[in-house]
Design a protein around this motif. Structure first.
Motif, short mmCIF file in Angstrom:
data_model
loop_
_atom_site.label_atom_id
_atom_site.label_comp_id
_atom_site.label_asym_id
_atom_site.label_seq_id
_atom_site.Cartn_x
_atom_site.Cartn_y
_atom_site.Cartn_z
N PRO A 138 0.80 -1.23 0.00
CA PRO A 138 0.00 0.00 0.00
C PRO A 138 0.83 1.27 0.00
O PRO A 138 0.38 2.31 -0.51
N LYS A 139 2.04 1.23 0.52
CA LYS A 139 2.89 2.42 0.55
C LYS A 139 3.26 2.88 -0.85
O LYS A 139 3.60 4.06 -1.05
N SER A 140 3.20 1.97 -1.81
CA SER A 140 3.52 2.34 -3.19
C SER A 140 2.49 3.29 -3.79
O SER A 140 2.73 3.90 -4.83
N PHE A 141 1.33 3.41 -3.12
CA PHE A 141 0.27 4.28 -3.60
C PHE A 141 0.09 5.51 -2.70
O PHE A 141 -0.92 6.20 -2.79
N ALA A 142 1.09 5.77 -1.86
CA ALA A 142 0.97 6.86 -0.89
C ALA A 142 0.77 8.22 -1.56
O ALA A 142 0.08 9.09 -1.03
N ASP A 143 1.35 8.39 -2.74
CA ASP A 143 1.22 9.66 -3.47
C ASP A 143 0.24 9.56 -4.62
O ASP A 143 0.23 10.41 -5.51
N LEU A 169 -8.40 24.91 -2.25
CA LEU A 169 -7.83 23.96 -1.30
C LEU A 169 -7.19 24.69 -0.14
O LEU A 169 -6.46 25.66 -0.32
N VAL A 170 -7.47 24.20 1.07
CA VAL A 170 -6.84 24.74 2.26
C VAL A 170 -5.47 24.12 2.45
O VAL A 170 -4.52 24.77 2.90
N GLU A 171 -5.36 22.84 2.11
CA GLU A 171 -4.10 22.11 2.21
C GLU A 171 -4.14 20.97 1.20
O GLU A 171 -5.18 20.66 0.62
N ALA A 172 -3.00 20.34 1.01
CA ALA A 172 -2.91 19.26 0.03
C ALA A 172 -3.82 18.10 0.45
O ALA A 172 -3.98 17.82 1.65
N PRO A 173 -4.44 17.41 -0.51
CA PRO A 173 -5.29 16.25 -0.18
C PRO A 173 -4.50 15.20 0.59
O PRO A 173 -3.32 14.96 0.32
N ALA A 174 -5.15 14.58 1.56
CA ALA A 174 -4.53 13.51 2.35
C ALA A 174 -5.06 12.16 1.87
O ALA A 174 -6.26 11.95 1.79
N ARG A 175 -4.15 11.26 1.56
CA ARG A 175 -4.54 9.95 1.05
C ARG A 175 -4.35 8.87 2.11
O ARG A 175 -3.38 8.93 2.88
N PRO A 176 -5.26 7.90 2.16
CA PRO A 176 -5.07 6.78 3.09
C PRO A 176 -4.02 5.82 2.54
O PRO A 176 -3.66 5.89 1.36
N GLU A 177 -3.54 4.96 3.39
CA GLU A 177 -2.54 3.98 2.97
C GLU A 177 -3.27 2.76 2.42
O GLU A 177 -3.64 1.85 3.17
N THR A 178 -3.48 2.74 1.12
CA THR A 178 -4.20 1.63 0.48
C THR A 178 -3.77 1.50 -0.97
O THR A 178 -3.46 2.51 -1.63
N ASN A 179 -3.75 0.28 -1.46
CA ASN A 179 -3.51 0.05 -2.89
C ASN A 179 -4.79 -0.43 -3.57
O ASN A 179 -4.76 -0.78 -4.75
N PHE A 180 -5.91 -0.44 -2.84
CA PHE A 180 -7.15 -0.98 -3.38
C PHE A 180 -8.06 0.11 -3.95
O PHE A 180 -8.76 -0.12 -4.93
N MET A 181 -8.06 1.28 -3.34
CA MET A 181 -8.91 2.37 -3.79
C MET A 181 -8.07 3.60 -4.10
O MET A 181 -7.08 3.87 -3.43
N ASN A 182 -8.49 4.33 -5.13
CA ASN A 182 -7.86 5.60 -5.44
C ASN A 182 -8.63 6.68 -4.70
O ASN A 182 -9.46 7.38 -5.27
N SER A 183 -8.36 6.79 -3.41
CA SER A 183 -9.22 7.61 -2.56
C SER A 183 -8.44 8.74 -1.90
O SER A 183 -7.21 8.76 -1.86
N VAL A 184 -9.21 9.69 -1.40
CA VAL A 184 -8.70 10.81 -0.61
C VAL A 184 -9.46 10.79 0.71
O VAL A 184 -10.69 10.85 0.71
N LYS A 185 -8.75 10.69 1.83
CA LYS A 185 -9.45 10.59 3.11
C LYS A 185 -9.78 11.95 3.70
O LYS A 185 -10.71 12.08 4.50
N HIS A 186 -9.02 12.98 3.31
CA HIS A 186 -9.33 14.35 3.75
C HIS A 186 -9.09 15.31 2.59
O HIS A 186 -8.03 15.26 1.94
N LEU A 187 -10.06 16.16 2.34
CA LEU A 187 -9.95 17.17 1.29
C LEU A 187 -10.51 18.48 1.85
O LEU A 187 -11.69 18.79 1.68
#
Length: 401
Positions: A11-16, A378-396
């Motif tokens: 999952p760390k490979s999808f951190a960015d 944007l107030v700050e850069a999008p925060a992504r969860p640690e996952t390789n299953f979904m292309n998601s943003v946990k905080h925006l």
């Protein structure tokens, strides 16, 4: 990590975000390549559109049983949800649950969905600064599905807490593996609710599912109706899987439109683009990055021999950027046509049963938010969860100006 040594199961490979450059390299030089899951199980990565589609459609050769999940999402597949069934058993459940997503039922949901969209956007306007992922992207599909299932309102806040953890499973912010499993919590609640509805029928989705009958089931040697246990299991799958696609599409779509103001201007000028716009958001984001299949017999993919029993991972995120199929695939184009995106599973018998509902939610959201987006920053850069299953943003975090 470089494009040559990236571990797609980490999952760390999808951190960015999705490693599109790595997938481009694989499509060009190794369309079917060896890999290893996080528990050491060997597997094959499949990355080209043609091959992802072919594997997805060929359920006789590539089975979804015992599970389609990989990495940290590899959970006990018992009892098997519809996603993990094949053949006659899968057909039975699919036919018995189809009425939930019948065209007439979806048409009747359009106004309620738009009402939910408008209410969430109005709340956001009142706040001025908000987390679009938490306040809109998560709540929109959740509120639609709980309205569809007619879940008592006093229980919805608790269920929302469980749902937050399922879409961000594995991320430390949402609890560690030692805590209660949110999937099991949702399943236990809906299991009990299905049994309650079996004893006390009402004009709702649970009763519709419990009343459904399958013609010809006897010829298949299968029951002609769903048990309360099966209805509860289907409802829990609907909640967890149904939230994910819209959750990712809403945040990813907003970011894409903010990054491409020319495309936002096109949509604002012509709402007739909504169908193609929704399809392009789904292609661009590709909410679920991959699923797994298991070869039933010895076969081959793109000339690569695959032995019976071996796991095959089909990467929708790569297929949806395949330059062999999409002209200029790294360009966000709301008018793209044709657009054979594979975000709902690549076609075949396992194509997402709720895809019509997900598209409806996305279209109504895009229509509602289009005129608000020019005021968002944007107030700050999008925060992504640690996952390789979904292309998601946990905080925006965004604000109105």
């Amino acid at each position: 990590m470089t494009a040559l040594n990236l571990d797609l199961m980490d999952p760390k490979s999808f951190a960015d975000g999705v490693p599109y450059e790595h997938f481009r390299h694989l499509r060009d030089s190794a369309p079917v390549s060896r890999g290893t899951d996080t528990d050491g199980e060997p597997l094959w990565h499949v990355v080209r559109h043609r091959d992802v589609s072919a594997v997805s459609r060929d359920a006789r050769t590539f089975s979804s049983s015992p599970t389609t999940m990989t990495s940290i999402r590899k959970v006990d597949p018992s009892p098997p949800i519809i996603t993990f069934l094949d053949g006659a058993e899968h057909t039975r459940v699919r036919k018995l649950t189809f009425k939930v997503f019948a065209p007439a039922r979806l048409a009747a949901l359009r106004a309620p969905i738009r009402g939910i969209v408008d209410s969430l956007l109005e709340e956001a306007r009142d706040k001025g600064e908000f987390d679009l992922a938490e306040d809109i992207a998560l709540r929109l599909p959740f509120e639609v599905l709980l309205e569809l299932l007619d879940i008592p309102r006093q229980d919805r806040a608790t269920m929302l807490g469980w749902a937050r953890r399922t879409v961000n499973l594995g991320d430390q912010e949402y609890g560690d593996d030692a805590g209660p499993n949110p999937f099991q919590q949702i399943h236990a609640y809906l299991h009990d609710f299905a049994h309650h509805r079996a004893a006390h029928p009402a004009d709702d989705c649970f009763s519709l599912l419990l009343d459904a009958r399958l013609d010809g089931a006897e010829r298949l040697g299968l029951p002609d109706r769903l048990t309360p246990d099966e209805v509860g299991l289907f409802a829990s799958t609907l909640i967890t899987a149904g939230i994910e696609t819209t959750y990712c599409s809403v945040t990813g779509g907003v970011l894409a439109l903010l990054d491409h103001p020319d495309q936002l201007a096109r949509l604002r000028e012509d709402r007739g683009m909504l169908p193609s716009a929704a399809a392009e958001v789904l292609r661009w984001v590709t909410p679920v990055t991959h699923f797994a299949r298991r070869a039933v017999t010895d076969t081959e993919i793109a000339g690569q021999p695959v032995a019976a029993g071996e796991k095959v991972v089909v990467w929708y995120s790569s297929a949806n950027r395949d330059e062999r199929v999409f002209t200029d695939p790294d360009r966000f184009d709301l008018g793209r046509t044709p657009n054979p995106q594979l975000s709902f599973g690549g076609g075949g018998p396992h194509v997402c049963i709720g895809n019509g509902l997900a598209v409806l939610e996305l279209r109504e959201f895009l229509d509602g938010v289009a005129d608000l987006l020019p005021r968002l920053e944007l107030v700050e850069a999008p925060a992504r969860p640690e996952t390789n299953f979904m292309n998601s943003v946990k905080h925006l975090h965004v604000r109105l100006h």
